[in-house]
Scaffold this active site. Structure first.
Site, PDB file in Angstrom:
ATOM      1  N   GLU A 141     -15.332   8.976  -9.651  1.00 22.72           N
ATOM      2  CA  GLU A 141     -14.276   9.954  -9.898  1.00 22.72           C
ATOM      3  C   GLU A 141     -13.234   9.349 -10.840  1.00 22.72           C
ATOM      4  OE1 GLU A 141     -10.436  12.015  -7.703  1.00 22.72           O
ATOM      5  OE2 GLU A 141     -11.935  10.971  -6.480  1.00 22.72           O
ATOM      6  N   CYS A 382       0.531   0.288  14.525  1.00 22.36           N
ATOM      7  CA  CYS A 382       1.140  -0.768  13.708  1.00 22.36           C
ATOM      8  C   CYS A 382       2.647  -0.865  13.983  1.00 22.36           C
ATOM      9  CB  CYS A 382       0.823  -0.522  12.230  1.00 22.36           C
ATOM     10  SG  CYS A 382       1.140  -1.944  11.177  1.00 22.36           S
ATOM     11  N   HIS A 512      -4.962  -0.376  12.338  1.00 23.66           N
ATOM     12  CA  HIS A 512      -5.014   1.008  11.868  1.00 23.66           C
ATOM     13  C   HIS A 512      -6.416   1.552  12.163  1.00 23.66           C
ATOM     14  CE1 HIS A 512      -1.238   1.241   9.418  1.00 23.66           C
ATOM     15  NE2 HIS A 512      -1.368  -0.077   9.480  1.00 23.66           N
ATOM     16  N   GLU A 514      -7.436   4.365  12.548  1.00 24.52           N
ATOM     17  CA  GLU A 514      -7.733   5.617  11.842  1.00 24.52           C
ATOM     18  C   GLU A 514      -8.583   5.402  10.598  1.00 24.52           C
ATOM     19  OE1 GLU A 514      -3.606   4.241  10.487  1.00 24.52           O
ATOM     20  OE2 GLU A 514      -4.693   4.419  12.377  1.00 24.52           O
TER      21      GLU A 514
END
Length: 555
Positions: A141, A382, A512, A514
């Site tokens: 990209e 965090c 983290h 996620e």
């Protein structure tokens, strides 16, 4: 030899090239092809690490500790492959490398120019991904919009790649906007025509065009034929990508439009049917959840959605697992600081987000105290974990002036302090604990039950750590240190939680998690956080969503 698909964008920015590229990757993976995805960013920063979230959204961290563009998070979530620092290339990196080579004399006294030296460096970065990943297809990209001055070296480089590796190994896909003019009551193709003309003027003829529309309703075949005629693209390779209620529906929409089939035909790949049953199940759960839960996301960048995009997606992934719609209520920590905790009333769980600096800290501390005292399920990420330790020190351990030394260097009780080996560093970039670090969990804790194992690895992005000299005091008052990382002779705290007698589900992590969450495989901590929030939802709120009703979903 690897095959390359290059995505370029036109007309306006923020059309969703990253989601479109990631969705194509998902479709190819579902057909059995191995895929790697790379982002070429035209900004002059070396990486995204020192950029304000208001400027560029969140910083996504890879396993090897690179601070990258947020699109790499989308890539990983869609193709379910960990990427690395070579998957994000910036103008700053390219020029820094070329200048280093010039200083060393690598160019043998030649005049260093954009062509061939800069473009050769860009091409080397592109082929490096193909070589190291061994992928069948490399999707690349190009950031920015055709016509931007800063994007020109990248566009020239990808033009040359087709010449270098052969026409049969390269495909160009151009993403443009097809606006709907309300007054005229019609979709307009002229912006696409102008954008493609700009692209062709620099030597790139697109093999497929993806048009973004503000609706999923199919555009007329006549418009595809018109774009095909004026842009010299087969009408079957003009693909619509309309607004969708969730980003996870985009691969299904593009599959219906035939984008993957166009790529397979252009690159002469072996055709095979797509296995999208699992993905369809994910979308079905998002569109028709059985339950709903409301989570307060407390942070200081809440007005900018991209600032916490991986956290948002991890919460949605956990919701998919529990067949529940997760409504995220964004709460500005400065509002809590100034106006109290009324914004937290009625939420089923509270997540305090990561961040840097002193702004909004008092509000985050108030939110943590509210969650602890009212026994609302809590997850601190965090800086959120660090402030949970500060709040506990102040209001439970009898240290009223406790603070992290990041916010107050003069605090008498620095329960969170700077890493000793990082003292006296002057550079701001690349000085943190970054990337994947191992963690050993304590048996029987909430964290251990979530992960189902005692040895885990999660990604990090921070400078400050829990000060171990306060550990015994915290444990005496009911804090459980449930995870540690051993670094030489130092044991660093990774996870904290409150004893069950103090709180049903209160967990903080330095990591983290996620960043490793997937729609097919949610982060264990986020999954159990949403599970705990659902367990506390009242019976009235547990009612199934009415069939056919409009349900907000992640976008």
């Amino acid at each position: 030899m690897a095959k390359y698909v290059f995505f370029t964008g036109g007309v306006v920015s923020s059309l969703g090239k990253g989601i479109t590229a990631a969705s194509l990757g998902r479709l190819l993976v579902s057909r059995g092809f191995s895929v790697s995805i790379q982002k070429l960013d035209p900004y002059i920063n070396v990486d995204a690490g020192t950029m304000n979230p208001y400027q560029h959204g969140e910083v996504f961290v890879t396993e090897d500790g690179a601070e990258t563009d947020l699109d790499l998070g989308h890539y990983e979530r869609f193709i379910d492959e960990p990427l690395s620092r070579i998957n994000n290339v910036t103008t700053g990196q390219i020029y820094a490398s070329v200048i280093d080579k010039e200083r060393r004399g690598d160019y043998l006294g030649a005049t260093v120019q954009v062509i061939p030296h800069i473009t050769n460096e860009i091409k080397a970065a592109i082929t490096r991904v193909a070589e190291k990943s061994g992928a069948d297809v490399c999707i690349v990209e190009v950031g920015g919009t055709v016509g931007d001055i800063e994007s020109l070296p990248f566009l020239e480089a990808i033009r040359q790649v087709r010449y270098d590796v052969g026409d049969e190994n390269v495909m160009f896909v151009h993403l443009t906007l097809m606006p709907h003019l309300g007054a005229a009551g019609e979709l307009k193709t002229k912006p696409t025509q102008h954008s493609v003309r700009e692209l062709r003027a620099i030597g790139i003829a697109p093999d497929a065009i993806v048009v973004r529309t503000n609706s999923e309703l199919p555009i007329p075949v006549e418009l595809k034929e018109k774009i095909g005629l004026f842009c010299d693209v087969p009408p079957r390779n003009v693909v619509q990508n309309g607004d969708a209620p969730t980003i996870y529906k985009v691969p299904l929409n593009l599959e219906r439009e035939g984008l993957a089939d166009a790529v397979i035909a252009r690159l002469k790949l072996a055709p095979s049917p797509a296995n999208m049953e699992g993905w369809e199940s994910i979308v079905e759960r998002i569109m028709h959840p059985r339950r709903r839960v409301r989570i307060a996301l407390v942070g200081k960048y809440v007005e900018l959605k991209d600032a916490y995009i991986s956290i948002n997606e991890a919460l949605y992934h956990a919701g998919i697992y529990h067949d529940a719609h997760v409504e995220i209520k964004r709460v500005d920590s400065e509002t809590v600081e100034d106006s109290g905790t009324s914004a937290l009333l009625g939420v089923d769980g509270i997540l305090v987000a990561p961040g840097f600096g002193s702004r909004g800290v008092k509000g985050k501390l108030r939110a943590i105290k509210y969650a602890r005292e009212r026994r609302v399920p809590f997850l601190g990420i965090c800086f959120g974990m660090q402030l949970a330790c500060v709040e506990f020190a102040r209001h439970v351990c009898g240290l009223p002036d406790a603070m992290t030394s990041e916010v107050d260097e003069a605090t008498p009780d620095p329960v969170i302090d700077f890493l000793p080996e990082q003292r006296n560093l002057e550079l701001m970039g690349g000085t943190m604990r970054l990337g994947a670090y191992d963690c050993r969990l304590e048996a029987g804790t909430l964290a251990a039950r979530a992960y189902g194992t005692l040895d885990i690895s999660e990604r990090h992005r921070h400078r400050y750590e829990f000060n171990n000299k306060y550990k015994a005091l915290f444990e005496e008052h009911g804090m459980v240190f449930s995870g540690h990382h051993v670094a030489g002779r130092t044991t660093l705290v990774e996870c904290v939680e409150l004893a069950p007698s103090l709180h049903p589900w209160f967990v903080g992590t330095q990591a983290h998690p996620e960043f490793k969450s997937r729609p097919t495989r949610p982060s264990p901590l986020y999954r159990d956080f949403i599970g705990a929030a659902l367990a506390g939802v009242s019976d009235g709120a547990r009612m199934d969503v009415t069939a056919g009703s409009t349900v907000a979903t992640p976008s």
